[in-house]
Structure formats: C-alpha cells, structure tokens
Motif scaffolding. Structure first.
Motif, PDB file in Angstrom:
ATOM      1  N   ALA A  64       0.862  -1.183   0.000  1.00 27.52           N
ATOM      2  CA  ALA A  64       0.000   0.000   0.000  1.00 27.52           C
ATOM      3  C   ALA A  64       0.895   1.228   0.000  1.00 27.52           C
ATOM      4  N   ILE A  65       0.540   2.214  -0.798  1.00 31.36           N
ATOM      5  CA  ILE A  65       1.308   3.450  -0.887  1.00 31.36           C
ATOM      6  C   ILE A  65       0.353   4.626  -0.725  1.00 31.36           C
ATOM      7  N   VAL A  66       0.719   5.547   0.156  1.00 32.64           N
ATOM      8  CA  VAL A  66      -0.033   6.788   0.338  1.00 32.64           C
ATOM      9  C   VAL A  66       0.899   7.925  -0.050  1.00 32.64           C
ATOM     10  N   GLY A  67       0.628   8.541  -1.196  1.00 30.56           N
ATOM     11  CA  GLY A  67       1.494   9.597  -1.702  1.00 30.56           C
ATOM     12  C   GLY A  67       0.787  10.929  -1.769  1.00 30.56           C
ATOM     13  N   GLU A  68       1.562  11.999  -1.658  1.00 29.86           N
ATOM     14  CA  GLU A  68       0.949  13.329  -1.722  1.00 29.86           C
ATOM     15  C   GLU A  68       0.283  13.577  -3.065  1.00 29.86           C
ATOM     16  N   THR A  73      -2.994   3.884  -2.799  1.00 25.84           N
ATOM     17  CA  THR A  73      -3.157   2.732  -3.677  1.00 25.84           C
ATOM     18  C   THR A  73      -2.752   1.477  -2.921  1.00 25.84           C
ATOM     19  N   GLY A  74      -3.276   0.339  -3.330  1.00 23.20           N
ATOM     20  CA  GLY A  74      -2.914  -0.924  -2.705  1.00 23.20           C
ATOM     21  C   GLY A  74      -3.536  -1.088  -1.333  1.00 23.20           C
ATOM     22  N   SER A  75      -3.198  -2.207  -0.677  1.00 23.58           N
ATOM     23  CA  SER A  75      -3.731  -2.483   0.655  1.00 23.58           C
ATOM     24  C   SER A  75      -2.800  -3.455   1.358  1.00 23.58           C
ATOM     25  N   GLY A  76      -3.024  -3.597   2.660  1.00 26.39           N
ATOM     26  CA  GLY A  76      -2.219  -4.528   3.434  1.00 26.39           C
ATOM     27  C   GLY A  76      -1.620  -3.885   4.661  1.00 26.39           C
ATOM     28  N   ASP A  77      -0.904  -4.671   5.449  1.00 26.12           N
ATOM     29  CA  ASP A  77      -0.315  -4.187   6.688  1.00 26.12           C
ATOM     30  C   ASP A  77       0.870  -3.259   6.459  1.00 26.12           C
ATOM     31  N   VAL A  79       2.478  -0.187   4.739  1.00 24.28           N
ATOM     32  CA  VAL A  79       2.045   1.043   4.065  1.00 24.28           C
ATOM     33  C   VAL A  79       3.241   1.986   3.947  1.00 24.28           C
ATOM     34  N   TRP A  80       3.437   2.520   2.752  1.00 24.37           N
ATOM     35  CA  TRP A  80       4.491   3.502   2.494  1.00 24.37           C
ATOM     36  C   TRP A  80       3.861   4.892   2.420  1.00 24.37           C
ATOM     37  N   TYR A  81       4.514   5.861   3.051  1.00 26.24           N
ATOM     38  CA  TYR A  81       4.068   7.253   3.014  1.00 26.24           C
ATOM     39  C   TYR A  81       5.118   8.052   2.253  1.00 26.24           C
ATOM     40  N   VAL A  82       4.696   8.655   1.143  1.00 31.37           N
ATOM     41  CA  VAL A  82       5.645   9.236   0.190  1.00 31.37           C
ATOM     42  C   VAL A  82       5.336  10.707  -0.075  1.00 31.37           C
ATOM     43  N   ASP A  83       6.335  11.554   0.162  1.00 30.79           N
ATOM     44  CA  ASP A  83       6.280  12.941  -0.293  1.00 30.79           C
ATOM     45  C   ASP A  83       7.461  13.136  -1.240  1.00 30.79           C
ATOM     46  N   PRO A  84       7.207  13.244  -2.541  1.00 33.67           N
ATOM     47  CA  PRO A  84       8.314  13.309  -3.497  1.00 33.67           C
ATOM     48  C   PRO A  84       9.141  14.578  -3.384  1.00 33.67           C
ATOM     49  N   ILE A  85       8.496  15.687  -3.063  1.00 32.26           N
ATOM     50  CA  ILE A  85       9.210  16.944  -2.793  1.00 32.26           C
ATOM     51  C   ILE A  85       8.501  17.626  -1.632  1.00 32.26           C
ATOM     52  N   SER A 101      10.767  12.534   1.201  1.00 32.63           N
ATOM     53  CA  SER A 101      10.445  11.871   2.472  1.00 32.63           C
ATOM     54  C   SER A 101       9.662  10.590   2.198  1.00 32.63           C
ATOM     55  N   ILE A 102      10.182   9.468   2.697  1.00 30.54           N
ATOM     56  CA  ILE A 102       9.535   8.164   2.511  1.00 30.54           C
ATOM     57  C   ILE A 102       9.588   7.405   3.824  1.00 30.54           C
ATOM     58  N   ALA A 103       8.454   6.884   4.258  1.00 27.57           N
ATOM     59  CA  ALA A 103       8.396   6.097   5.492  1.00 27.57           C
ATOM     60  C   ALA A 103       7.607   4.825   5.247  1.00 27.57           C
ATOM     61  N   ALA A 104       7.952   3.787   6.001  1.00 26.75           N
ATOM     62  CA  ALA A 104       7.221   2.517   5.954  1.00 26.75           C
ATOM     63  C   ALA A 104       6.634   2.221   7.325  1.00 26.75           C
ATOM     64  N   ALA A 105       5.365   1.838   7.345  1.00 27.28           N
ATOM     65  CA  ALA A 105       4.696   1.451   8.588  1.00 27.28           C
ATOM     66  C   ALA A 105       4.126   0.052   8.418  1.00 27.28           C
ATOM     67  N   VAL A 106       4.260  -0.749   9.444  1.00 28.23           N
ATOM     68  CA  VAL A 106       3.710  -2.101   9.448  1.00 28.23           C
ATOM     69  C   VAL A 106       2.719  -2.203  10.601  1.00 28.23           C
ATOM     70  N   GLY A 107       1.479  -2.550  10.269  1.00 29.88           N
ATOM     71  CA  GLY A 107       0.451  -2.644  11.297  1.00 29.88           C
ATOM     72  C   GLY A 107       0.240  -1.346  12.048  1.00 29.88           C
ATOM     73  N   GLY A 108       0.409  -0.216  11.364  1.00 29.77           N
ATOM     74  CA  GLY A 108       0.197   1.088  11.985  1.00 29.77           C
ATOM     75  C   GLY A 108       1.361   1.597  12.808  1.00 29.77           C
ATOM     76  N   GLU A 109       2.513   0.915  12.752  1.00 24.96           N
ATOM     77  CA  GLU A 109       3.704   1.349  13.491  1.00 24.96           C
ATOM     78  C   GLU A 109       4.821   1.680  12.511  1.00 24.96           C
ATOM     79  N   LEU A 110       5.412   2.858  12.659  1.00 25.84           N
ATOM     80  CA  LEU A 110       6.526   3.253  11.802  1.00 25.84           C
ATOM     81  C   LEU A 110       7.741   2.382  12.093  1.00 25.84           C
TER      82      LEU A 110
END
Length: 261
Positions: A64-68, A73-77, A79-85, A101-110
């Motif tokens: 799953a990716i959450v981008g600015e 998009t996608g689903s699952g435990d 999740v990537w949080y993406v700010d390209p600039i 800035s890119i972060a990965a969280a698994v089960g709601g934990e960074l």
C-alpha cells in the motif's frame, strides 16, 4: 521483509529521483496549484512520485502506498508514506531547502524512514534500531530552554490565520519573544530531520499530513528526541531535542491551544 530491507527500499527510491531534482532545481519550473495558491505543485513532484512508486512496487510488490500526489493505492499491513518533494515552493523558487520523504509502517507502526536532501546529499535514515545521517548515528541533543533554542516553525499557516485571526499572530509573537531564534524554512520533513540531528532544537507545525511527517517523526524518536502528535494522521506536530524543557516553553501554551490537533 525485515526493517533493513524496508529501509534499503526507501533509500533506493529516494535516491532514484535525486538526479532529476538536482537538474530541475533553479530551472524555475512551471508551477500549478492544488488547494489554493499557497499549495504549489510542479511536473517534477508528479514525476518523482511515479518513479518512487515504481521502485517500491518493484522491490515490494503489492504494498500500500499513500502519496501526496497519487493518493492511496494498494492495501495490506505494510504502508508507504511518500512525499516526493517536501518543500515544493522552495524547490520551485530555487531555495535549497526541500527533500524527499519516505516512510514505511507495518500494522500502523513506523519501522523505517528516509529524509533525503538532494541538494546537500544529506541522507537521514531511521529504523527501529536507530537513526543516522549519511550512515553516522545521530542523537537529538541541544538547548534546554527557549532562550537558548532555535525553533523551526510552520505556524501560522494561511489556514491558521483563517481560523484564528489575529490570535494566530499573537501566538507567533510569543515564539519570537521567547526563543533565541525562530525560522520558517518551509519543509516539515527537513525540519524534523534537523531536530533529530541536533542541528535545531524544536519544530512545530499545524494541519500536517502523514507523508509530511512520518519519516521525520521516526527520525526524531529514534535519535532520542521527542515527537508529539500522530504522524500517521492529519493534524499538528511538535518535536524537540532530548532534554528540552517543554513545560517551561512557549510551545506548550501555543500548541495546547491550536485548533488543528
């Protein structure tokens, strides 16, 4: 996939757009807007996010990716949080204070994150095992009180002024009176990375999105600093170096009254 592999994916994705952003920097790209004229976007924001998504999809299919720019998009435990600039206004104008800035969280934990400054080539990274800048461990240490401290601030935003009127300016005045120095550099993610590294002492912002702060929040916490707020939800954030006297700070009174939390 373990956290080291997640971090490797995040850093590969961040670095993959470095050449494009450096080449485009100070080219005065055409600027569009999203919510209003205070919220700029360029073709490079969108193209960089597409590249980052392609790297993540190739390394970790089905994430799953959450981008600015591209939304969720996608689903699952995982999740990537993406700010390209993060700091598009700075990037577009030619001011060298922006980052990926890119972060990965698994089960709601960074669990992993990178804040990459493509101009200086500073790479701030964090996992559940620690925090680093260019591979060297960092500790979030600095001033203990406002009168010694550098505050990096995004408050008040135009939305704060709309909601609070002149009270927002009075609250900002409290920062100016209380802190040794107050700066508004224009990138929440880089602000947090600098607090994590001990290059600044505190940072505060309102109405942030997860892609703005998720990687920076992990950096601060893993470097021994304090991050207050939910980095995976829209809202306010406050962060400071370890040992800072928040109870005695103007931050505590201003942040406690802000409506964006």
């Amino acid at each position: 996939m373990d956290v080291t592999q997640l971090l490797d994916t995040a850093t590969e994705a961040a670095r993959s757009v470095g050449p494009r952003l450096r080449k485009a920097f100070r080219s005065r790209p055409e600027v569009g807007t999203k919510r209003d004229f205070h919220d700029p976007v360029t073709e490079h924001d969108r193209a960089a996010e597409e590249t980052i998504r392609s790297v993540i999809d190739a390394r970790v299919p089905g994430s799953a990716i959450v981008g600015e720019e591209g939304g969720a998009t996608g689903s699952g435990d995982l999740v990537w949080y993406v700010d390209p600039i993060d700091g598009t206004a700075n990037f577009a104008a030619g001011l060298p204070f922006f980052c990926v800035s890119i972060a990965a969280a698994v089960g709601g934990e960074l669990v992993a994150g990178v804040v990459y400054d493509p101009v200086r080539e500073d790479e701030f990274t964090a996992t559940t095992a620690g925090a680093w800048c260019n591979g060297t461990p960092i500790r979030s240490r600095g001033a203990a009180t406002d009168r010694e401290a550098m505050l990096l601030c995004a408050y008040p935003t135009p939305l704060d002024l709309e909601k609070e009127g002149e009270e927002a300016l009075r609250r900002y005045a409290r920062f100016l009176e209380s802190f040794a120095a107050v700066r508004r550099p224009g990138s929440a993610a880089l602000n947090l990375a600098h607090v994590a590294a001990g290059w600044s002492d505190a940072t505060y912002g309102t109405w942030s999105n997860p892609w703005d702060v998720a990687a920076g929040a992990l950096l601060v916490r893993q470097a021994g600093g304090v991050y207050i707020g939910d980095p995976l939800a829209k809202g306010d954030y406050l962060a400071h170096v370890g040992g800072f006297d928040l109870a005695g700070s103007a931050l505590s009174e201003v942040a406690g009254r802000s409506p964006g939390a």
